[in-house]
Design a protein around this motif. Structure first.
Motif, PDB file in Angstrom:
ATOM      1  N   GLY A 161     -67.408 -26.103  -5.336  1.00 52.42           N
ATOM      2  CA  GLY A 161     -67.422 -26.568  -6.722  1.00 52.42           C
ATOM      3  C   GLY A 161     -66.018 -26.595  -7.270  1.00 52.42           C
ATOM      4  O   GLY A 161     -65.263 -25.638  -7.116  1.00 52.42           O
ATOM      5  N   THR A 162     -65.654 -27.689  -7.897  1.00 52.42           N
ATOM      6  CA  THR A 162     -64.250 -27.861  -8.303  1.00 52.42           C
ATOM      7  C   THR A 162     -63.890 -27.136  -9.588  1.00 52.42           C
ATOM      8  O   THR A 162     -62.709 -26.974  -9.893  1.00 52.42           O
ATOM      9  N   GLU A 163     -64.894 -26.693 -10.338  1.00 56.53           N
ATOM     10  CA  GLU A 163     -64.629 -26.007 -11.603  1.00 56.53           C
ATOM     11  C   GLU A 163     -65.362 -24.664 -11.642  1.00 56.53           C
ATOM     12  O   GLU A 163     -66.481 -24.542 -11.135  1.00 56.53           O
ATOM     13  N   PRO A 164     -64.748 -23.645 -12.244  1.00 59.60           N
ATOM     14  CA  PRO A 164     -65.473 -22.389 -12.456  1.00 59.60           C
ATOM     15  C   PRO A 164     -66.655 -22.604 -13.400  1.00 59.60           C
ATOM     16  O   PRO A 164     -66.715 -23.601 -14.123  1.00 59.60           O
ATOM     17  N   GLY A 165     -67.584 -21.661 -13.404  1.00 61.96           N
ATOM     18  CA  GLY A 165     -68.703 -21.714 -14.320  1.00 61.96           C
ATOM     19  C   GLY A 165     -68.244 -21.584 -15.771  1.00 61.96           C
ATOM     20  O   GLY A 165     -67.114 -21.160 -16.055  1.00 61.96           O
ATOM     21  N   ALA A 166     -69.140 -21.933 -16.684  1.00 66.46           N
ATOM     22  CA  ALA A 166     -68.795 -21.925 -18.105  1.00 66.46           C
ATOM     23  C   ALA A 166     -68.358 -20.546 -18.588  1.00 66.46           C
ATOM     24  O   ALA A 166     -67.469 -20.428 -19.442  1.00 66.46           O
ATOM     25  N   ASP A 167     -68.975 -19.484 -18.050  1.00 73.24           N
ATOM     26  CA  ASP A 167     -68.596 -18.135 -18.471  1.00 73.24           C
ATOM     27  C   ASP A 167     -67.166 -17.808 -18.064  1.00 73.24           C
ATOM     28  O   ASP A 167     -66.402 -17.200 -18.828  1.00 73.24           O
ATOM     29  N   VAL A 168     -66.779 -18.248 -16.859  1.00 69.82           N
ATOM     30  CA  VAL A 168     -65.413 -18.012 -16.393  1.00 69.82           C
ATOM     31  C   VAL A 168     -64.415 -18.870 -17.174  1.00 69.82           C
ATOM     32  O   VAL A 168     -63.328 -18.413 -17.542  1.00 69.82           O
ATOM     33  N   VAL A 169     -64.778 -20.112 -17.438  1.00 74.45           N
ATOM     34  CA  VAL A 169     -63.912 -20.985 -18.251  1.00 74.45           C
ATOM     35  C   VAL A 169     -63.604 -20.323 -19.586  1.00 74.45           C
ATOM     36  O   VAL A 169     -62.459 -20.346 -20.065  1.00 74.45           O
ATOM     37  N   GLU A 170     -64.603 -19.723 -20.193  1.00 74.42           N
ATOM     38  CA  GLU A 170     -64.393 -19.049 -21.480  1.00 74.42           C
ATOM     39  C   GLU A 170     -63.461 -17.852 -21.318  1.00 74.42           C
ATOM     40  O   GLU A 170     -62.553 -17.636 -22.142  1.00 74.42           O
TER      41      GLU A 170
END
Length: 233
Positions: free
Chosen positions: A187-196
């Motif tokens: 997956g090219t992007e971290p999960g929403a919790d990590v993004v935050e």
């Protein structure tokens, strides 16, 4: 230099770090791979979520470690994140390797990408354990046939209670000094919790062009990243 306490993800034990350890020790760090209760050589012992948190805290205290870099891969980011906030001034940094991160009152299962029941149902049907990793799970993750055979051959059933019991945090995770390593083939992007969490001034993002198990697919590269994380923040 730092003292690395390294915890692999579901189904795996301390042995999963065997090819990462030499590079870190050559750089002058102390390295302490840890097998959590109920896995690998500790298979058969009962464990819940807080058992794994305590495993990590106890290891740091037993060895009298300071300047600790806690490393959690995959599932183990959840107990590692909880343990990190309990270490006080012993902690130098926490590193999450393509991992889940804890949220107070939430479990690994509650964040499962297919929905909680998709994970909890097979655990119930398998006597309270998450069935071991298979070769099919490793497809497309940048591992050779030999690496895949090694990880699958060493995998053990994972105690289900560690996946379904909630995490306990006493303060915001974003306040911890942390690095998140995102493996781009998973997956090219971290999960929403990590993004935050990455919005915090204390958090850093590093990417690796490999799959979910970089300790097998790119151990030397991972060791180099961990070293630079420890010396440079």
């Amino acid at each position: 230099m730092s003292e690395f306490v390294m915890v692999a993800g579901a189904w795996l034990g301390a042995w999963a770090w065997d090819e990462v350890v030499p590079g870190l020790r050559a750089a002058g760090h102390g390295v302490h791979p840890l097998t959590l209760t109920g896995l690998a050589e500790k298979k058969g012992l009962a464990a819940g979520q807080q058992t794994h948190v305590q495993d990590i805290v106890d290891e740091v205290e037993r060895l009298g470690l300071r300047e600790v870099v806690l490393v959690g891969h995959s599932y183990s980011g959840i107990p590692v994140g909880q343990a990190a906030e309990r270490l006080g001034d012993r902690l130098r940094r926490v590193v999450f390797v393509d991992s889940s991160v804890p949220a107070d009152g939430e479990s690994f299962a509650s964040g499962w990408w297919e929905g909680r029941e998709k994970l909890e149902t097979p655990i119930r049907e398998n006597g309270g354990f998450w069935a071991p990793l298979t070769a099919a799970d490793c497809a497309g993750q940048d591992m050779t046939a030999e690496q895949t055979a090694r990880i699958v051959g060493g995998a053990t059933p994972h105690p289900g209670a560690t996946l379904t019991e909630p995490a306990v945090l006493t303060r915001p995770l974003g306040g911890l000094p942390a690095t998140y390593i995102k493996c781009l083939l998973d997956g090219t992007e971290p999960g929403a919790d990590v993004v935050e969490l990455l919005k915090s001034e204390h958090w850093r993002l590093v990417t690796m062009d490999t799959g979910h198990w970089p300790m097998f697919s790119r151990p030397a590269e991972l060791a180099g990243i961990l070293h630079r994380t420890a010396v440079g923040g």
